[in-house]
Design a protein around this motif. Sequence first.
Motif, mmCIF file in Angstrom:
data_model
loop_
_atom_site.group_PDB
_atom_site.id
_atom_site.type_symbol
_atom_site.label_atom_id
_atom_site.label_comp_id
_atom_site.label_asym_id
_atom_site.label_seq_id
_atom_site.Cartn_x
_atom_site.Cartn_y
_atom_site.Cartn_z
ATOM 1 N N ASP A 49 -24.454 -50.351 18.575
ATOM 2 C CA ASP A 49 -23.612 -49.309 18.345
ATOM 3 C C ASP A 49 -24.427 -47.824 18.533
ATOM 4 O OD1 ASP A 49 -21.602 -50.875 17.247
ATOM 5 O OD2 ASP A 49 -22.206 -50.639 15.112
ATOM 6 N N LEU A 50 -25.734 -47.888 18.189
ATOM 7 C CA LEU A 50 -26.289 -46.572 18.383
ATOM 8 C C LEU A 50 -27.777 -46.344 19.217
ATOM 9 C CD1 LEU A 50 -25.146 -45.279 14.854
ATOM 10 C CD2 LEU A 50 -24.470 -44.266 16.940
ATOM 11 N N SER A 51 -28.238 -47.557 19.664
ATOM 12 C CA SER A 51 -29.333 -47.935 20.227
ATOM 13 C C SER A 51 -30.582 -47.358 19.372
ATOM 14 C CB SER A 51 -29.423 -47.053 21.388
ATOM 15 O OG SER A 51 -28.542 -47.507 22.407
ATOM 16 N N LYS A 52 -30.423 -47.803 18.055
ATOM 17 C CA LYS A 52 -31.504 -47.215 16.968
ATOM 18 C C LYS A 52 -32.590 -48.349 17.061
ATOM 19 C CE LYS A 52 -28.857 -44.807 13.347
ATOM 20 N NZ LYS A 52 -28.679 -44.697 11.879
ATOM 21 N N HIS A 53 -33.797 -47.958 17.104
ATOM 22 C CA HIS A 53 -34.874 -48.796 17.066
ATOM 23 C C HIS A 53 -35.028 -49.301 15.642
ATOM 24 C CE1 HIS A 53 -39.293 -49.708 17.191
ATOM 25 N NE2 HIS A 53 -39.326 -49.524 18.332
ATOM 26 N N PRO A 54 -35.337 -50.547 15.524
ATOM 27 C CA PRO A 54 -35.617 -51.569 14.386
ATOM 28 C C PRO A 54 -36.428 -50.674 13.520
ATOM 29 C CG PRO A 54 -35.868 -52.850 16.295
ATOM 30 C CD PRO A 54 -35.915 -51.534 17.006
ATOM 31 N N ILE A 55 -37.585 -49.967 13.659
ATOM 32 C CA ILE A 55 -38.252 -49.087 12.622
ATOM 33 C C ILE A 55 -37.296 -48.159 12.111
ATOM 34 C CG2 ILE A 55 -40.205 -48.090 12.158
ATOM 35 C CD1 ILE A 55 -41.589 -49.310 14.130
ATOM 36 N N GLU A 56 -36.599 -47.502 12.891
ATOM 37 C CA GLU A 56 -35.661 -46.530 12.411
ATOM 38 C C GLU A 56 -34.496 -47.028 11.552
ATOM 39 O OE1 GLU A 56 -32.337 -43.191 13.891
ATOM 40 O OE2 GLU A 56 -34.070 -43.912 15.302
ATOM 41 N N VAL A 110 -16.708 -44.922 4.971
ATOM 42 C CA VAL A 110 -17.701 -45.003 5.657
ATOM 43 C C VAL A 110 -17.898 -44.462 6.866
ATOM 44 C CG1 VAL A 110 -19.645 -46.532 5.933
ATOM 45 C CG2 VAL A 110 -17.931 -47.200 4.071
ATOM 46 N N PRO A 111 -18.926 -43.524 7.259
ATOM 47 C CA PRO A 111 -18.861 -42.676 8.317
ATOM 48 C C PRO A 111 -19.712 -43.866 9.542
ATOM 49 C CG PRO A 111 -20.623 -42.145 7.184
ATOM 50 C CD PRO A 111 -19.848 -43.115 6.249
ATOM 51 N N TRP A 112 -19.814 -43.411 10.632
ATOM 52 C CA TRP A 112 -20.331 -44.269 11.745
ATOM 53 C C TRP A 112 -22.047 -43.971 11.952
ATOM 54 C CZ3 TRP A 112 -22.980 -40.981 15.089
ATOM 55 C CH2 TRP A 112 -22.238 -39.692 15.101
ATOM 56 N N ASN A 113 -22.597 -42.886 11.535
ATOM 57 C CA ASN A 113 -23.859 -42.653 12.010
ATOM 58 C C ASN A 113 -24.901 -43.225 10.955
ATOM 59 O OD1 ASN A 113 -22.928 -41.107 9.517
ATOM 60 N ND2 ASN A 113 -24.261 -39.393 9.993
ATOM 61 N N PHE A 114 -24.669 -43.498 9.855
ATOM 62 C CA PHE A 114 -25.523 -44.738 9.122
ATOM 63 C C PHE A 114 -24.563 -45.648 8.632
ATOM 64 C CE2 PHE A 114 -27.673 -40.696 9.196
ATOM 65 C CZ PHE A 114 -28.960 -40.927 9.767
ATOM 66 N N PRO A 115 -24.137 -46.575 9.327
ATOM 67 C CA PRO A 115 -23.006 -47.599 8.808
ATOM 68 C C PRO A 115 -23.474 -48.602 7.906
ATOM 69 C CG PRO A 115 -23.633 -48.084 11.208
ATOM 70 C CD PRO A 115 -24.623 -46.754 10.474
ATOM 71 N N LEU A 140 -16.037 -46.653 14.553
ATOM 72 C CA LEU A 140 -16.806 -45.971 15.793
ATOM 73 C C LEU A 140 -18.218 -46.651 15.578
ATOM 74 C CD1 LEU A 140 -16.048 -42.352 15.429
ATOM 75 C CD2 LEU A 140 -15.110 -44.162 16.784
ATOM 76 N N ALA A 141 -18.352 -47.585 14.840
ATOM 77 C CA ALA A 141 -19.738 -48.414 14.822
ATOM 78 C C ALA A 141 -19.178 -49.993 14.544
ATOM 79 C CB ALA A 141 -20.585 -48.229 13.557
ATOM 80 N N PRO A 142 -18.685 -50.504 15.739
ATOM 81 C CA PRO A 142 -17.777 -51.637 15.812
ATOM 82 C C PRO A 142 -18.897 -52.957 15.385
ATOM 83 C CG PRO A 142 -17.984 -50.943 18.062
ATOM 84 C CD PRO A 142 -18.523 -49.855 17.093
ATOM 85 N N ALA A 143 -20.101 -53.133 15.796
ATOM 86 C CA ALA A 143 -21.006 -54.104 15.557
ATOM 87 C C ALA A 143 -21.314 -53.933 14.109
ATOM 88 C CB ALA A 143 -22.135 -54.073 16.430
ATOM 89 N N CYS A 144 -21.559 -53.066 13.590
ATOM 90 C CA CYS A 144 -22.028 -52.982 12.172
ATOM 91 C C CYS A 144 -20.660 -53.407 11.197
ATOM 92 C CB CYS A 144 -22.443 -51.514 11.679
ATOM 93 S SG CYS A 144 -24.284 -51.274 12.604
ATOM 94 N N SER A 145 -19.507 -52.923 11.577
ATOM 95 C CA SER A 145 -18.354 -52.927 11.036
ATOM 96 C C SER A 145 -18.095 -54.614 10.956
ATOM 97 C CB SER A 145 -17.046 -52.368 11.497
ATOM 98 O OG SER A 145 -15.881 -52.404 10.978
#
Length: 488
Positions: A49-56, A110-115, A140-145
């Motif tokens: 969804d957001l290319s977040k690093h696992p640690i983040e 729920v928002p998309w930025n911290f889903p 807007l965060a389909p995988a997390c949704s």
Amino acid sequence: MEGLWSEELRKTFRSGRTRSVEWRKSQLRAILKMLEDHQNHIFNALLQDLSKHPIEVYRDEIGVVKKSANYSLSNVEKWMAPKKGQIPLLFFPSRGEVLPEPLGVVLILVPWNFPISLALDPVIGAISAGNTIVLKLSELAPACSAFLASTIPLYLDHTAIKVIEGGPDIAEQLLQQRWDKIFFTGSPRVGRIVMSEAAKHLTPVTLELGGKCPAILDSLSDPSDIEVAAKRIAGGKWGPCSGQACIAVDYVLVEHEFASILIESLKKTISRFYGGSLENLKNLSRIVNKHHFDRLRNLFKDPIVAASIVYGGSLDEKNLIIEPTILLNPPLDAEIMTEEIFGPLLPIITLTNIQQSIEFINSKPKPLALYAFTKNETFKKQILTETSSGSVTFNDVMPQFLCDTLPFGGVGQSGFGRYHGKYSFDTFSHEKAVLHRSYFLELEPRYPPWNDFKMEFIRLAYKFDYLGLLLLLLGFQLRRTFTSNHLH
């Protein structure tokens, strides 16, 4: 849309099952188990969804929820207990208590930025308070949704907690229904819509919005202090979802003579944290979609604004990446200085004197968070007394969000209501006042027929303590006895 699931939620709530401490704790433990079992799935979903690093992801999503669930598990029984109410002596013999009770069926948007964290953290509060829940996830965060929609029913009570996927049309249909509480995290624009729809049913709302969160940098003489400040500003600007966070630093206020020192320190920090060029970027989330990418690009498309760029500004449209970008004194009437940025662009505004920062901040809507780097205790007091914001953090950026013992929420256009820890429990509860009275000691002056003595008694009841009133009432009773005996 109301459907059978809505009736099932109300039926579950009316059954009283969600009020028990056993149910609440079992659901909190189930959330912890779900996170433990599916940590890698969450890593992958946020990478998609957001290319977040696992640690983040662990820092901002999984760890936040685990901390919150464990804190609630340790305290929910105490929070549920009736609290003794202080009853004036005038009410003797009586006792009072304040009884927390769940509101009923609540809607959480729920928002998309911290889903993950901004879905489950409010759910923890609603569960702790004993409510049934509809959780509307962000399209807007389909995988997390998809992950939450398929996984939550496997762990949590599906007769009490329903998960809904879909876009704005689904949210619109949900808002037209009657709820006992609506909890929304998102933009002020959508917040106005939520509040307007809620008003039709007189539904209480908590709005967690955003705004232009400023950071004030006072004169720091020690080079190591400047380095620490730059690290914390950089981490609080580009670290959480590339600045796509409601409490990210939106702009920095600094005196003219310190601007160059700050910029150089930020450049070194950006290079160390995220890479020195667009091609070498790492540890940086992407912009959520093409629409938001174009919105951010348009913020510095104007040649006058673009001329203020002193670092960065490169774009990767294919991968939706915007390089960390610093602007020095862009026009104050430009959109980048009038609207919330919500992205990796950082304007630095210079002032003749840092005291001017107070007036600058007060000229804008109240922010969700205000950050100030200073060792000046007088200036700290001035910031606290002369500005208004959802929170103030001195000499750091963002740790206030992780503190369960402090309330998190906005003021004015940055929202209203608060949550985290006990404040989440309170947000999803009604504090019911309970007064227990006795049949002993009836105060006759409270009843008609009225006379001058009763007027004087009531007047004094609001003025003096109970002992004086008892003496007055005793005198009244003795006078009645004396008068009755005299007549006989």
